[in-house]
Design a protein around this motif. Structure first.
Motif, PDB file in Angstrom:
ATOM      1  N   UNK A  75       0.755  -1.669  -0.353  1.00 47.14           N
ATOM      2  CA  UNK A  75      -0.118  -0.327  -0.135  1.00 47.14           C
ATOM      3  C   UNK A  75       1.042   1.441   0.185  1.00 47.14           C
ATOM      4  N   UNK A  76       1.653   1.109   0.540  1.00 51.86           N
ATOM      5  CA  UNK A  76       2.955   2.163  -0.226  1.00 51.86           C
ATOM      6  C   UNK A  76       3.298   2.573  -0.809  1.00 51.86           C
ATOM      7  N   UNK A  77       3.357   1.875  -2.021  1.00 48.91           N
ATOM      8  CA  UNK A  77       3.175   2.797  -3.210  1.00 48.91           C
ATOM      9  C   UNK A  77       2.374   3.758  -3.929  1.00 48.91           C
ATOM     10  N   UNK A  78       1.598   3.690  -2.979  1.00 55.71           N
ATOM     11  CA  UNK A  78      -0.105   5.143  -3.536  1.00 55.71           C
ATOM     12  C   UNK A  78       1.012   6.099  -3.148  1.00 55.71           C
ATOM     13  N   UNK A  79       0.876   6.427  -1.653  1.00 52.30           N
ATOM     14  CA  UNK A  79       1.446   7.706  -1.448  1.00 52.30           C
ATOM     15  C   UNK A  79       2.670   7.747  -0.251  1.00 52.30           C
ATOM     16  N   UNK A  80       2.797   6.446  -0.175  1.00 53.37           N
ATOM     17  CA  UNK A  80       4.053   6.621   1.225  1.00 53.37           C
ATOM     18  C   UNK A  80       3.849   7.151   2.522  1.00 53.37           C
ATOM     19  N   UNK A  81       2.201   7.041   3.275  1.00 49.70           N
ATOM     20  CA  UNK A  81       2.214   8.278   4.149  1.00 49.70           C
ATOM     21  C   UNK A  81       2.701   7.506   5.035  1.00 49.70           C
TER      22      UNK A  81
END
Length: 258
Positions: free
Chosen positions: A60-66
């Motif tokens: 999921x970090x590949x989305x926005x690395x929040x």
């Protein structure tokens, strides 16, 4: 003299260590030439201290690395007109060789919602391709730049969006999960938009595979098909291959220009 040699060696090792860990973040949004403050409109990322990259394209970090679930609410929403020049500024120069891309995703109900950017909603609006020549091999025109800018297509519909800037660094990308992803997501309110239909649409994760040609690649070795290349050979076949190679060396969908 022995002490001097030891100190010199320690200095070299220290510099090597610093460079090894001196990756970067994309904390600043640029709007029509104005650079905003760190994390003012960009969701604070998990690497805001370490500068480390994302390497797993299935996470999921590949989305926005929040950083965490508070990142969206902590960042503001910048109002920009469709057709504006926007971009990102990194905390240091993008010294790793790699290429840049920019994506947008409609945000409902608002850009600062944690549900924004989920699903197959992202479309690519810009990319900076690598170049290739027989004398230099693969090169990246944006290497060592600290800012990159592009245009929001004029026909982008009015509404709130996430704007995702990304560099895919390829210096150690010859093995799976070797490519390094540096990501920032800014929150936008786009006004004076048009009636375009953005696409093709992709999701994050989902847009990339660990073995995509633009992700799993050795940029220091001639690609297959160039093995017998001679400087005097300029056949149509070779020129076509060169063009197709630099195109397929970019991961993700085609650019939507509006």
């Amino acid at each position: 003299m022995k002490l001097v040699r030891q100190l010199s060696l320690l200095s070299v090792l220290s510099l090597a260590t610093i460079k090894g860990f001196a990756h970067y973040t994309l904390p600043d949004l640029i709007v029509n030439g104005t650079v905003t403050a760190d994390w003012q409109y960009v969701r604070e990322t998990a690497n805001h201290y370490s500068n480390g990259p994302v390497t797993d394209v299935t996470s999921d970090a590949i989305r926005c690395y929040e950083l965490d679930s508070t990142s969206a609410g902590a960042a503001g929403i910048a109002t920009v007109a469709a057709g504006s020049t926007v971009g990102f500024r990194s905390n240091i120069a993008l010294y790793h060789p790699g290429y840049l891309s920019a994506y947008m995703s409609p945000a409902s109900p608002a850009a600062n919602s944690n549900s924004a950017g989920l699903g197959k909603t992202w479309f690519k609006i810009w990319e900076a391709k690598p170049a290739y020549s027989s004398s230099t091999g693969m090169t990246f025109p944006t290497e060592n730049e600290q800012e990159f800018t592009f245009t929001i297509p004029k026909s982008t519909p009015t509404g709130q969006y996430l704007l995702r800037g990304e560099q895919i660094a390829l210096h150690v990308a010859s093995t799976v999960d070797g490519a390094q992803f540096y990501i920032g997501c800014a929150q936008l309110n786009v006004v004076n938009g048009g009636s375009g239909k953005p696409g093709p649409l992709v999701s994050f994760p989902g847009a990339y595979s660990p073995t995509d040609p633009g992700i799993l690649i050795n940029i220091y070795t001639l690609p297959a098909g160039y093995a017998g290349y001679q400087a005097r050979e300029y056949s149509r076949r070779i020129l076509r291959y060169r063009k197709s190679f630099t195109t397929r060396a970019i991961a993700g969908p085609a650019v939507w220009s509006g």
